[in-house]
Scaffold this active site. Sequence first.
Site, PDB file in Angstrom:
ATOM      1  N   LYS A  18       0.844  -1.214   0.000  1.00 55.63           N
ATOM      2  CA  LYS A  18       0.000   0.000   0.000  1.00 55.63           C
ATOM      3  C   LYS A  18       0.872   1.253   0.000  1.00 55.63           C
ATOM      4  O   LYS A  18       0.657   2.169  -0.789  1.00 55.63           O
ATOM      5  CB  LYS A  18      -0.897  -0.001   1.242  1.00 55.63           C
ATOM      6  N   ASN A  19       1.873   1.266   0.866  1.00 50.88           N
ATOM      7  CA  ASN A  19       2.681   2.492   1.006  1.00 50.88           C
ATOM      8  C   ASN A  19       3.622   2.739  -0.168  1.00 50.88           C
ATOM      9  O   ASN A  19       4.123   3.845  -0.326  1.00 50.88           O
ATOM     10  CB  ASN A  19       3.460   2.465   2.322  1.00 50.88           C
ATOM     11  N   CYS A  29      -5.055  12.886  12.769  1.00 50.39           N
ATOM     12  CA  CYS A  29      -5.713  11.591  12.929  1.00 50.39           C
ATOM     13  C   CYS A  29      -5.398  11.086  14.326  1.00 50.39           C
ATOM     14  O   CYS A  29      -4.650  11.707  15.060  1.00 50.39           O
ATOM     15  CB  CYS A  29      -5.296  10.618  11.852  1.00 50.39           C
ATOM     16  N   ARG A  80       0.082  15.028  12.909  1.00 56.28           N
ATOM     17  CA  ARG A  80       0.517  14.792  11.540  1.00 56.28           C
ATOM     18  C   ARG A  80       0.465  16.031  10.641  1.00 56.28           C
ATOM     19  O   ARG A  80      -0.287  16.096   9.669  1.00 56.28           O
ATOM     20  CB  ARG A  80      -0.270  13.627  10.935  1.00 56.28           C
ATOM     21  N   ASP A  91       4.850   1.059  12.204  1.00 53.74           N
ATOM     22  CA  ASP A  91       3.658   0.358  11.706  1.00 53.74           C
ATOM     23  C   ASP A  91       3.558  -1.076  12.229  1.00 53.74           C
ATOM     24  O   ASP A  91       2.524  -1.715  12.066  1.00 53.74           O
ATOM     25  CB  ASP A  91       3.651   0.355  10.166  1.00 53.74           C
ATOM     26  N   ARG A 139      -8.512  -0.345   5.258  1.00 48.44           N
ATOM     27  CA  ARG A 139      -7.710   0.685   4.570  1.00 48.44           C
ATOM     28  C   ARG A 139      -6.406   0.104   4.042  1.00 48.44           C
ATOM     29  O   ARG A 139      -5.868   0.598   3.057  1.00 48.44           O
ATOM     30  CB  ARG A 139      -7.358   1.831   5.536  1.00 48.44           C
TER      31      ARG A 139
HETATM   32  C1  UD1 Z   1       4.290   7.187   6.399  1.00 47.05           C
HETATM   33  C2  UD1 Z   1       3.515   5.903   6.227  1.00 47.05           C
HETATM   34  C3  UD1 Z   1       2.995   5.402   7.566  1.00 47.05           C
HETATM   35  C4  UD1 Z   1       4.148   5.288   8.577  1.00 47.05           C
HETATM   36  C5  UD1 Z   1       4.957   6.585   8.633  1.00 47.05           C
HETATM   37  C6  UD1 Z   1       6.211   6.454   9.488  1.00 47.05           C
HETATM   38  C7  UD1 Z   1       2.562   6.026   4.009  1.00 47.05           C
HETATM   39  C8  UD1 Z   1       1.357   6.235   3.184  1.00 47.05           C
HETATM   40  N1  UD1 Z   1       2.397   6.165   5.336  1.00 47.05           N
HETATM   41  O1  UD1 Z   1       3.419   8.182   6.902  1.00 47.05           O
HETATM   42  O2  UD1 Z   1       2.403   4.129   7.362  1.00 47.05           O
HETATM   43  O3  UD1 Z   1       3.611   5.033   9.855  1.00 47.05           O
HETATM   44  O4  UD1 Z   1       5.376   6.977   7.311  1.00 47.05           O
HETATM   45  O5  UD1 Z   1       6.993   5.421   9.019  1.00 47.05           O
HETATM   46  O6  UD1 Z   1       3.634   5.726   3.515  1.00 47.05           O
HETATM   47  N2  UD1 Z   1       5.931  15.218  10.432  1.00 47.05           N
HETATM   48  C9  UD1 Z   1       5.915  16.584  10.667  1.00 47.05           C
HETATM   49  N3  UD1 Z   1       5.746  17.423   9.599  1.00 47.05           N
HETATM   50  C10 UD1 Z   1       5.596  16.958   8.317  1.00 47.05           C
HETATM   51  C11 UD1 Z   1       5.612  15.569   8.095  1.00 47.05           C
HETATM   52  C12 UD1 Z   1       5.800  14.723   9.174  1.00 47.05           C
HETATM   53  O7  UD1 Z   1       6.045  17.024  11.801  1.00 47.05           O
HETATM   54  O8  UD1 Z   1       5.445  17.771   7.393  1.00 47.05           O
HETATM   55  C13 UD1 Z   1       6.129  14.283  11.574  1.00 47.05           C
HETATM   56  C14 UD1 Z   1       4.914  13.368  11.782  1.00 47.05           C
HETATM   57  O9  UD1 Z   1       3.929  13.982  12.567  1.00 47.05           O
HETATM   58  C15 UD1 Z   1       5.561  12.152  12.435  1.00 47.05           C
HETATM   59  C16 UD1 Z   1       6.923  12.082  11.769  1.00 47.05           C
HETATM   60  O10 UD1 Z   1       7.181  13.390  11.246  1.00 47.05           O
HETATM   61  O11 UD1 Z   1       5.718  12.387  13.808  1.00 47.05           O
HETATM   62  C17 UD1 Z   1       7.051  11.067  10.674  1.00 47.05           C
HETATM   63  O12 UD1 Z   1       5.991  11.209   9.764  1.00 47.05           O
HETATM   64  P1  UD1 Z   1       6.114  10.785   8.228  1.00 47.05           P
HETATM   65  O13 UD1 Z   1       7.334   9.962   8.039  1.00 47.05           O
HETATM   66  O14 UD1 Z   1       5.936  11.981   7.394  1.00 47.05           O
HETATM   67  O15 UD1 Z   1       4.853   9.824   8.057  1.00 47.05           O
HETATM   68  P2  UD1 Z   1       3.846   9.729   6.836  1.00 47.05           P
HETATM   69  O16 UD1 Z   1       4.552   9.979   5.558  1.00 47.05           O
HETATM   70  O17 UD1 Z   1       2.627  10.499   7.136  1.00 47.05           O
END
Ligand code: UD1
Length: 420
Positions: A22-23, A117, A122, A308, A400
Amino acid sequence: MDRFLINGPCKIKGTINLSGSKNASLPILAATILFEEPVEIKNLPNVKDIRTMLDLIKSLGFIVKKNKINNSIIIKKKNIKTFASYSLVKTMRAGILVLGPLLSKYKKATTSLPGGCLIGARPVNFHLNALGKLGMKHCIKKGYIYANAEKGLKGSTIKFPKISVGATENAILAATLAQGKTILKNCAIEPEIKIDLTNFLNKAGAKIKWIGKRSVEIEGVKKLNSISYSVMADRIECGTFCVAAVISKGEVKINGLNPKIISTELKLLKKIGAKIKNFEDSILIKGPKKIKSIKLLKTKEYDGFPTDLQAPFMALLCKANGKSVIQERIFENRFTHVGELKRLGAKISIIKNKAIINGNSNFEGAELMSSDLRASVALVIAAIVAKGNSIINRIYHLDRGYEKIENKLRKVGVNIKRLS
Ligand code: UD1
C-alpha cells in the site's frame, strides 16, 4: 459497519501470498500525474486507501481503467483539474502527495489539508517547506493549500529537519520534472521510496540517484515515458503475518518479499525465539514454545524497527515470558490499541511514550474496537490466540490497508468471519 468474529485459540499453519505494498502504491499513483502518456501499474493491493487514491486521481481528470485479468490498471491523462477536494483527502493523509506532482507538471494546485488523525497531529510543514525551496508559493485558507509555481519549479538543495516519509516522496516527485538539479538530504529511505518509487520513476526516464545513505540527487527531466510497472510486496503485511505465526506457535511460509527488506524485524523475531529460514523471495517462520521478552524496543525510521509494526509486536510481547518495554518515537499517540488489548487480559501500563508490557497474559475473547489501521490488526492477532469468541468492531480501519485479511488467515487455520 463490518466486524470480525474470531474464535480462538487458533494455530496458524500453511502458506500466505503477500499483496502489493500500500505504502509503495500510493506515491507511485501520485507519480502518474507527472506523465503525458498512459502508465500501467500492476500488483496494486485492493484496499480502501488505494481505491481512495484512484478516486482522487480520477477527480483530477485522469481516466483509470482496470484490467481484472492481470490485476493491473492503466492511468491516462484527460481533462486535468488541479483541485484535490477535502472529501477525498480527509480520510487518507497520502492525498497530500498529489501536491508536488501537480505543481511540477501543471504549475498550480489547490489541495485540501489532510488534517490530523488518532495517532497524532501529523502536520505537513516539511512538505510545504521543501516545495517552497523548489519555488512553490502558497497560502492556506479555509483548510485548503492554494499553491502555484508560475515560472515552474527549480532544483535546489534541501535538508529535511526531521526524517519524513511523505515529505521525502513529495519532494522527489516535485523535483523529477523541475529545472536543474535537486539534492535532498536527511531523507526517509523506506524501501517504498529508495527502491520502489525510485525504480518506477527511473524506468520512466527520471534521473534519480542515491548518493549516500540518506541523500538523493535528482536531475530534472522534461518528460517521463509511458511504462508498465509492478509494485513491490507489502513488508508491513509480511511482518504482521510473521507475528501472527509466532504468537500462535504456528508455522507459515510467506511468499513475495525478499527477507533482506525486513531483516530488522526478522532479527527481533529470532531473539524472541522464532525459527526462521530465508529464501530469495519468501520466508519460513515457526513460533517457539516459549516467547522471550524484549528489554527495550524502540520504533525508528527505516532501517530501524517500524512504527507500523509496533502494535502487532505489542500483542506478541503480551505473551512473552517476562517484562518488555516498547518506546514509540515516531507518533505521539500510537497506543490506542493498549486499552483494547487490556480487555483481552493484557497487562500493560503507559508512561509517556513507553508501554511497559508484563508478559504471560492469558487472553480471553472479548468485544473490541478498532481505532486505527495498525491497531486493528494487533487486535486480530491477539484475538487469534484468545480463548473463545472475540468481536472486533469498526474494521473499516483495517480495510484501509490489509487486502482480504480474513481470507488469508482462514486459509492458514484461523476461525475468522466477517459480519456485515
Ligand atoms: C508514512 C507511512 C505510515 C508510517 C509513517 C512512518 C505512508 C502512506 N504512510 O506516513 O504508514 O507510519 O510513514 O513510518 O507511507 N511530520 C511533521 N511534519 C511533516 C511531516 C511529518 O512534523 O510535514 C512528523 C509526523 O507527525 C511524524 C513524523 O514526522 O511524527 C514522521 O511522519 P512521516 O514519516 O511523514 O509519516 P507519513 O509519511 O505520514
